[in-house]
Motif scaffolding. Sequence first.
Motif, PDB file in Angstrom:
ATOM      1  N   GLY A   1       0.821  -1.203   0.000  1.00 46.86           N
ATOM      2  CA  GLY A   1       0.000   0.000   0.000  1.00 46.86           C
ATOM      3  C   GLY A   1       0.853   1.250   0.000  1.00 46.86           C
ATOM      4  N   VAL A   2       0.849   1.979  -1.083  1.00 47.79           N
ATOM      5  CA  VAL A   2       1.578   3.242  -1.164  1.00 47.79           C
ATOM      6  C   VAL A   2       0.756   4.293  -0.422  1.00 47.79           C
ATOM      7  CG1 VAL A   2       2.514   5.008  -2.688  1.00 47.79           C
ATOM      8  CG2 VAL A   2       2.629   2.599  -3.355  1.00 47.79           C
ATOM      9  N   LEU A   3       1.253   4.712   0.731  1.00 50.33           N
ATOM     10  CA  LEU A   3       0.503   5.637   1.584  1.00 50.33           C
ATOM     11  C   LEU A   3       0.702   7.062   1.070  1.00 50.33           C
ATOM     12  CD1 LEU A   3      -1.306   6.055   3.996  1.00 50.33           C
ATOM     13  CD2 LEU A   3       0.694   5.951   5.489  1.00 50.33           C
TER      14      LEU A   3
ATOM     15  N   ILE B   1       0.587  -3.131  -6.395  1.00 48.50           N
ATOM     16  CA  ILE B   1       0.647  -1.788  -5.811  1.00 48.50           C
ATOM     17  C   ILE B   1      -0.762  -1.231  -5.638  1.00 48.50           C
ATOM     18  CG2 ILE B   1       1.551   0.547  -6.070  1.00 48.50           C
ATOM     19  CD1 ILE B   1       3.693  -1.618  -5.649  1.00 48.50           C
ATOM     20  N   VAL B   2      -1.070  -0.821  -4.410  1.00 48.56           N
ATOM     21  CA  VAL B   2      -2.379  -0.250  -4.091  1.00 48.56           C
ATOM     22  C   VAL B   2      -2.165   1.135  -3.480  1.00 48.56           C
ATOM     23  CG1 VAL B   2      -4.535  -0.569  -2.835  1.00 48.56           C
ATOM     24  CG2 VAL B   2      -3.220  -2.574  -3.588  1.00 48.56           C
ATOM     25  N   ARG B   3      -2.756   2.149  -4.076  1.00 45.89           N
ATOM     26  CA  ARG B   3      -2.647   3.509  -3.529  1.00 45.89           C
ATOM     27  C   ARG B   3      -3.686   3.690  -2.427  1.00 45.89           C
ATOM     28  NH1 ARG B   3       1.837   6.231  -6.204  1.00 45.89           N
ATOM     29  NH2 ARG B   3       2.190   4.886  -8.018  1.00 45.89           N
ATOM     30  N   VAL B   4      -3.225   4.060  -1.236  1.00 52.30           N
ATOM     31  CA  VAL B   4      -4.149   4.242  -0.113  1.00 52.30           C
ATOM     32  C   VAL B   4      -3.896   5.594   0.545  1.00 52.30           C
ATOM     33  CG1 VAL B   4      -4.394   1.776   0.338  1.00 52.30           C
ATOM     34  CG2 VAL B   4      -2.564   3.048   1.467  1.00 52.30           C
ATOM     35  N   GLU B   5      -4.901   6.065   1.250  1.00 55.04           N
ATOM     36  CA  GLU B   5      -4.794   7.372   1.906  1.00 55.04           C
ATOM     37  C   GLU B   5      -5.549   7.345   3.227  1.00 55.04           C
ATOM     38  OE1 GLU B   5      -5.349  12.145   0.831  1.00 55.04           O
ATOM     39  OE2 GLU B   5      -5.995  10.577  -0.573  1.00 55.04           O
ATOM     40  N   ASP B   6      -4.993   8.031   4.234  1.00 55.00           N
ATOM     41  CA  ASP B   6      -5.671   8.171   5.519  1.00 55.00           C
ATOM     42  C   ASP B   6      -5.184   9.473   6.148  1.00 55.00           C
ATOM     43  OD1 ASP B   6      -6.665   8.128   8.092  1.00 55.00           O
ATOM     44  OD2 ASP B   6      -6.337   5.979   8.367  1.00 55.00           O
TER      45      ASP B   6
ATOM     46  N   MET C   1      -4.460  -1.479   6.697  1.00 53.76           N
ATOM     47  CA  MET C   1      -3.834  -2.642   6.072  1.00 53.76           C
ATOM     48  C   MET C   1      -4.840  -3.777   5.907  1.00 53.76           C
ATOM     49  SD  MET C   1      -0.043  -2.642   7.817  1.00 53.76           S
ATOM     50  CE  MET C   1       0.537  -3.931   6.706  1.00 53.76           C
ATOM     51  N   ALA C   2      -5.688  -3.991   6.917  1.00 55.76           N
ATOM     52  CA  ALA C   2      -6.669  -5.078   6.831  1.00 55.76           C
ATOM     53  C   ALA C   2      -7.716  -4.793   5.753  1.00 55.76           C
ATOM     54  CB  ALA C   2      -7.340  -5.262   8.189  1.00 55.76           C
TER      55      ALA C   2
END
Length: 283
Positions: free
Chosen positions: A50-52, A83-88, A178-179
């Motif tokens: 996960g690319v944060l 590769i998964v782009r994620v944001e928080d 992540m989950a």
Amino acid sequence: MTRNVADTAKILDVMVGYDPNDPITAFSMGNIPKTYTAFLQNGLKGARLGVLTTLFGKGPEYEEVNKVLEKAIRAMKEQGAVIVRVEDPTLDSEVLTAKFRLNEPEFKAALNHYLQQQGSHVPVHSLAEIIASGKYHKPTLEKFFAVAESYADGPNSPDYKDRRMRMDEVKIAVANLMAKNNLDALVYPHQKCLVLPIGATFQKDRTGVVAALAGFPAIEVPAGFSAPTPNAPLGVPVGMELLGRAWAEPELIKLAYGFEQTTHLRRPPISTPPLGATQDSKP
């Protein structure tokens, strides 16, 4: 703090384990493999990373780091990583530093305890004595020392206890992210912008606070170099951090080793002599 991932695995073998002087190490029982060197293999194929994006800077001063990281991410994808782009937004490093920073209230108590254990082997036995001596680098430490000394009993202060109680929010946010995305690790730059020149008094935009507050393992590897400049003819090194779940050191070693061995991005510093038998062979 090592030259390569293999050295990190060897150092871990020596460092890990229960230490009665550090009771929190009791949690490691049952979570330590026979040797971390067994995981020196390419673990990128099929790994979900996960690319944060929250930890990537926006604007011209961040372009060099972002370019290096994007190239590194492409290299991992070429090795079979998903590769998964994620944001928080709650994991923004500036927000976390402002809300949860524990350095100042912890520093004085820990330093004083350590110095008092040294007896006559050291010339000072408290932070107050260090400040009174004036023998420290004031441009970088004066403000920090003053704030740390202002805590009469840092770990017992209401402010400190409030921050510690809320640290679980970070742990839960990371684990949930992540989950929810079925990730093996999070990926982000160790610093949003380039390392500042020697002598600078404050390095901004550090992102290591995420792993520190979550309490999860992370490993940093060389991701490449910025474009050369007159002040940095080889470019400035850029680090990439991989953050895993609790006790995920073996998986992180496989990911980092796979990236390192397929890219070979590290360049030994030109200002130091090579390590070898030359020095040791002298009579």
